[in-house]
Design a protein around this motif. Structure first.
Motif, PDB file in Angstrom:
ATOM      1  N   HIS A 196       0.808  -1.215   0.000  1.00 10.42           N
ATOM      2  CA  HIS A 196       0.000   0.000   0.000  1.00 10.42           C
ATOM      3  C   HIS A 196       0.843   1.267   0.000  1.00 10.42           C
ATOM      4  O   HIS A 196       0.345   2.323  -0.389  1.00 10.42           O
ATOM      5  CB  HIS A 196      -1.042  -0.073   1.108  1.00 10.42           C
TER       6      HIS A 196
ATOM      7  N   GLY B 292       0.768   1.668  -3.454  1.00 15.12           N
ATOM      8  CA  GLY B 292      -0.519   2.260  -3.812  1.00 15.12           C
ATOM      9  C   GLY B 292      -0.526   3.771  -3.626  1.00 15.12           C
ATOM     10  O   GLY B 292      -1.100   4.501  -4.438  1.00 15.12           O
TER      11      GLY B 292
ATOM     12  N   PHE C 252      -8.522  -0.068   2.811  1.00 19.98           N
ATOM     13  CA  PHE C 252      -7.794  -0.405   1.583  1.00 19.98           C
ATOM     14  C   PHE C 252      -8.770  -0.595   0.416  1.00 19.98           C
ATOM     15  O   PHE C 252      -8.541  -0.089  -0.688  1.00 19.98           O
ATOM     16  CB  PHE C 252      -6.976  -1.688   1.757  1.00 19.98           C
TER      17      PHE C 252
ATOM     18  N   MET D 172      -6.101   4.993   1.986  1.00 17.94           N
ATOM     19  CA  MET D 172      -5.009   4.027   1.937  1.00 17.94           C
ATOM     20  C   MET D 172      -4.058   4.230   3.114  1.00 17.94           C
ATOM     21  O   MET D 172      -3.616   3.270   3.740  1.00 17.94           O
ATOM     22  CB  MET D 172      -4.258   4.123   0.607  1.00 17.94           C
TER      23      MET D 172
END
Length: 122
Positions: A48, A51, A108, A75
């Protein structure tokens, strides 16, 4: 300057540091099951962090939008709730913290959904 690039880099750095700490500092100090829980936290934090980089690059390409901004914060919150709860759970053994982890997972999922919606609108 993109705040999400900074958050991404900080989280990637922390994932590497925490992974090394888990491998070298926690081995033999916590159970193998709890070491796997720690590793799961590190893995999801690193994925992440990537991400967050994606979000920063999309903001650079498509401009700052409320959807991408919300995706970035979701996130980041997911990292704190998901990985953070696993780190504390694995080192403290406080089982109730496992109830927080799914909230991070939901954050998420929200973030990735917001990225999908942003892409469809772009």
């Amino acid at each position: 300057m993109s705040l999400f690039i900074i958050l991404a880099a900080v989280n990637a750095f922390l994932a590497v540091a925490l992974g090394a700490f888990g491998a070298h500092g926690l081995e033999g100090k916590i159970s193998n099951d709890m070491l796997e829980v720690w590793k799961t936290g590190v893995t999801y934090q690193m994925f992440h962090a990537g991400g967050l980089f994606v979000i920063a690059f999309l903001i650079d390409r498509w401009g700052q939008t409320s959807l991408l901004n919300a995706a970035g914060w979701s996130m980041f919150i997911g990292i704190i709730l998901f990985s953070g709860s696993l780190y504390v759970l694995s080192t403290s053994g406080i089982k109730i913290l496992g109830a927080i982890t799914p909230l991070g997972g939901v954050a998420f999922l929200i973030a990735w959904t917001l990225i999908i919606i942003s892409a469809l609108k772009a």
